[in-house]
Design a protein around this motif. Structure first.
Motif, PDB file in Angstrom:
ATOM      1  N   HIS A 183       0.859  -1.115   0.346  1.00 57.48           N
ATOM      2  CA  HIS A 183      -0.926   0.091   0.201  1.00 57.48           C
ATOM      3  C   HIS A 183       0.797   1.191  -0.014  1.00 57.48           C
ATOM      4  O   HIS A 183       0.996   2.859   0.947  1.00 57.48           O
ATOM      5  N   ASN A 186       2.315   3.392   3.170  1.00 56.90           N
ATOM      6  CA  ASN A 186       1.879   3.589   4.458  1.00 56.90           C
ATOM      7  C   ASN A 186       3.006   3.376   5.562  1.00 56.90           C
ATOM      8  O   ASN A 186       4.035   3.548   5.131  1.00 56.90           O
ATOM      9  N   HIS A 218      -2.715   2.023  12.825  1.00 59.06           N
ATOM     10  CA  HIS A 218      -2.026   1.810  10.998  1.00 59.06           C
ATOM     11  C   HIS A 218      -2.842   0.410  11.240  1.00 59.06           C
ATOM     12  O   HIS A 218      -4.428   0.012  11.333  1.00 59.06           O
ATOM     13  N   HIS A 257      -9.005   7.215   5.694  1.00 58.56           N
ATOM     14  CA  HIS A 257      -7.514   6.877   5.844  1.00 58.56           C
ATOM     15  C   HIS A 257      -6.832   8.434   5.360  1.00 58.56           C
ATOM     16  O   HIS A 257      -7.704   9.279   5.116  1.00 58.56           O
ATOM     17  N   ARG A 266     -10.189  -1.652  -1.350  1.00 59.96           N
ATOM     18  CA  ARG A 266     -10.609  -3.287  -0.741  1.00 59.96           C
ATOM     19  C   ARG A 266     -11.194  -3.137   0.155  1.00 59.96           C
ATOM     20  O   ARG A 266     -11.570  -4.267   0.166  1.00 59.96           O
ATOM     21  N   VAL A 307      -9.402  -0.534   5.059  1.00 58.91           N
ATOM     22  CA  VAL A 307      -8.824  -2.401   4.857  1.00 58.91           C
ATOM     23  C   VAL A 307      -9.374  -2.778   6.474  1.00 58.91           C
ATOM     24  O   VAL A 307     -10.034  -4.092   5.719  1.00 58.91           O
ATOM     25  N   PHE A 329      -2.251  -9.693   9.213  1.00 60.38           N
ATOM     26  CA  PHE A 329      -1.945  -8.063   8.407  1.00 60.38           C
ATOM     27  C   PHE A 329      -0.158  -8.006   8.226  1.00 60.38           C
ATOM     28  O   PHE A 329      -0.164  -8.383   7.098  1.00 60.38           O
ATOM     29  N   ARG A 333       1.692  -8.482   4.420  1.00 62.98           N
ATOM     30  CA  ARG A 333       2.596  -6.964   4.505  1.00 62.98           C
ATOM     31  C   ARG A 333       3.688  -7.143   4.193  1.00 62.98           C
ATOM     32  O   ARG A 333       4.526  -6.267   3.454  1.00 62.98           O
TER      33      ARG A 333
HETATM   34  O1  LIG Z   1      -1.932   3.515   3.473  1.00 66.40           O
HETATM   35  C1  LIG Z   1      -2.123   3.803   4.743  1.00 66.40           C
HETATM   36  O2  LIG Z   1      -2.045   4.687   5.463  1.00 66.40           O
HETATM   37  C2  LIG Z   1      -2.675   2.232   5.279  1.00 66.40           C
HETATM   38  C3  LIG Z   1      -3.176   0.894   4.515  1.00 66.40           C
HETATM   39  O3  LIG Z   1      -4.349   1.188   4.589  1.00 66.40           O
HETATM   40  C4  LIG Z   1      -2.389   0.128   4.878  1.00 66.40           C
HETATM   41  O4  LIG Z   1      -1.338   0.125   4.713  1.00 66.40           O
HETATM   42  O5  LIG Z   1      -2.769  -0.610   4.118  1.00 66.40           O
END
Ligand SMILES: O=C([O-])CC(=O)C(=O)O
Ligand SMILES: CC(=O)SCCNC(=O)CCNC(=O)[C@H](O)C(C)(C)COP(=O)(O)OP(=O)(O)OC[C@H]1O[C@@H](n2cnc3c(N)ncnc32)[C@H](O)[C@@H]1OP(=O)(O)O
Length: 371
Positions: A183, A186, A218, A257, A266, A307, A329, A333
Motif C-alpha cells: 500500500h 503507508n 494503522h 484514511h 479494498r 481495509v 496483516f 504485508r
Molecule cells: O496507506 C495507509 O496509510 C494505511 C493503509 O491503508 C495500509 O497500509 O494498507
C-alpha cells in the motif's frame, strides 16, 4: 522552514511497487480488483518483488522455495515458550520473533542482491509458522509443521488450527492476503524504508515495520473493530453506540484514511467476503451491524470504511482469535515491506529530513544544586 503535520501530502520517495492514484490501488500497474479476483498470494509476492507476474515455471519455483523455507528454528519456539504468554500480545511476540530469526540467519548482514533475495524468501516463508506457532504455544500446544503441498493461505490456516481449511476458507484467506500485501508509502512501509536506508539489514527493517503496523491508527485497527462489534453486541445497539461516539468525537476504528477520500477500494471486497462468510457461519449479525455502522459513519462523518473495517468480521468468521488479526496483516504485508526494502537498497540514499525547532533558546547551564 515550514512543516506539514504527519507529512500529509509529502512525496518522500519514488517507487514502482504500488500506487494510489484517484483512489485506485495498483500493484506494479495491476488493479487490485483484478488481483483480488484472480491472483494467488504467491503470484502477488512474485509480482511485488520482480515487477511482473510469474510464468508457470517461476511460480512453481517460488512456491517450492517458500515451502522449503517455512520451518522456524526450534530456538525461536523454545524462547516463545518462555514468554509470559498470557500477557504478551501476538504482535509483540511477532516483533521479537522476527528479530530473533535474524540471529539464526548466517547471512543476516550480507548485503549482496542475491543474499537479500534469499533472506526475503526465508522471511516471507517463516512468518506464518511464527504467527501460528505463538498462537499454539499460548494455548499450551505444540506448533504444527507446515505441509509443503499446501498453498501459502491454506498452510497458514492449517498450522493455526491443525486441520486443512475447506475451499471457501482458503479462497477467502488468500484474497485477504492479496488485498493487504502492499500500500504505497503507508506508515509501516515508510518505517521499513527509513530503517534500511541506513544500510541496516532486512530483519531490522521488517522488525521496525512490525512495530509501526501494531499501532491502532494503522494495522492495529482491525482487532479494535472486532472489539467494537463485540461491545455493540447487536444491530439495535448500533445507533446509540455510534451516536455517542460521534458526539464525543471519538475515533471510530476502521474508518477514515490519510490518502483515500472517496473510499478504500479494498473495503468492497472485504464487505462481500464478510457477507458470504457470516452467512455460512450463521452469524450474519456481524455483517448486519457492520453495514449499519458504515451507513451511519459515512452519512454523518463523511468517512468511508478502510481495509481494517470488514476484515474484522471476515477473520472472525474464519474462526481466528481477534488478537491475531494484525499479525495476519503483517503476514501479508511483509511481502510489500520486502519489495520496498529491496527497492530502497537498489537506489539508496539515507532518509534524514529536518525538524523545525520550536523549543527554548539561548539557555545557560545552571549546576544541579543551584536550580
Ligand atoms: O496507506 C495507509 O496509510 C494505511 C493503509 O491503508 C495500509 O497500509 O494498507
Ligand atoms: C491499514 C490502515 O492503516 S487503514 C487505517 C486504520 N486506522 C483506523 O481505522 C483508525 C481510525 N482512523 C483514523 O484514526 C484516521 O482516519 C487515520 C489515522 C486512518 C488517518 O488519519 P489522518 O489522515 O491523520 O486524519 P485525522 O486523524 O487528522 O482526521 C481528520 C479529521 O477526521 C476525523 N476522523 C478521522 N478518522 C476518524 C474516525 N475513524 N472516526 C472519527 N473521526 C475521524 C478526525 O477526528 C479529524 O477531525 P477534526 O478535523 O474535527 O479534528
Amino acid at each position: 522552514m515550514s512543516t506539514t503535520r504527519g507529512l500529509e501530502g509529502v512525496v518522500a520517495t519514488s517507487s514502482s511497487v504500488s500506487s494510489i492514484i484517484d483512489d485506485v490501488l495498483t500493484y506494479q500497474g495491476y488493479n487490485i480488483d483484478d488481483l483480488a479476483e484472480n491472483a494467488s498470494f504467491e503470484e502477488v509476492i512474485f509480482l511485488l518483488w520482480n515487477g511482473r507476474l510469474p510464468k508457470r515455471s517461476e511460480l512453481d519455483e517460488l512456491t517450492k522455495q517458500l515451502a522449503e523455507n517455512m520451518e522456524v528454528p526450534k530456538e525461536v519456539f523454545d524462547y516463545m515458550k518462555a514468554y509470559p504468554v498470557d500477557k504478551v500480545h501476538p504482535m509483540a511476540a511477532l516483533r521479537t520473533a522476527i528479530s530473533q530469526l535474524g540471529l539464526y540467519d548466517e547471512a543476516a548482514d550480507e548485503m549482496t542482491e542475491e543474499a537479500n533475495k534469499q533472506k526475503a524468501i526465508r522471511l516471507q516463508a517463516k512468518i506464518p509458522a511464527v504467527v501460528t506457532g505463538f498462537s499454539r504455544i499460548r494455548e499450551g500446544k505444540e506448533p504444527i509443521a507446515p505441509k509443503k503441498e499446501l498453498s501459502f493461505a491454506a498452510n497458514f490456516l492449517y498450522m493455526l488450527k491443525g486441520e486443512e481449511p475447506d475451499e471457501t476458507s482458503e479462497t477467502a484467506f488468500n484474497k485477504a492476503l492479496v488485498l493487504h500485501a502492499d500500500h504505497e508509502l503507508n506508515a509501516s512501509t515508510f518505517t521499513a524504508r527509513v530503517c534500511v536506508a541506513t544500510l541496516s539489514d532486512i530483519y531490522s527493517g521488517v522488525t521496525a515495520a512490525i512495530g509501526a503496523l501494531k499501532g491502532p491508527l494503522h494495522g492495529g485497527a482491525n482487532e479494535r473493530v472486532m472489539a467494537m462489534l463485540m461491545e455493540i453486541g447487536n444491530t439495535d445497539n448500533v445507533e446509540p453506540y455510534i451516536r455517542k461516539a460521534i458526539d464525543n468525537k471519538e475515533k471510530i476504528m476502521g474508518f477514515g484514511h490519510r490518502v483515500y477520500k472517496q473510499g478504500d477500494p479494498r473495503a468492497k471486497h472485504l464487505r462481500e467476503m464478510s457477507k458470504k462468510l457470516t452467512g455460512i457461519t450463521g452469524e450474519s449479525k456481524w455483517y448486519d451491524m457492520s453495514i449499519k455502522i458504515e451507513e451511519m459513519v459515512t452519512s454523518e462523518k463523511g468517512l468511508p470504511p478502510n481495509v481494517d473495517f470488514y476484515s474484522a468480521s471476515v477473520y472472525h468468521s474464519l474462526g481466528i482469535d481477534h488478537d491475531l488479526f494484525t499479525p495476519i496483516f503483517a503476514t501479508s504485508r511483509v511481502s510489500g515491506w520486502i519489495a520496498h526494502i529491496l527497492e530502497q537498497y537498489s537506489n539508496n540514499r539515507l532518509i534524514r529530513p529536518r525538524a523545525e525547532y520550536v523549543g527554548p533558546e539561548k539557555q545557560t547551564y545552571v549546576p544541579v544544586d543551584e536550580r
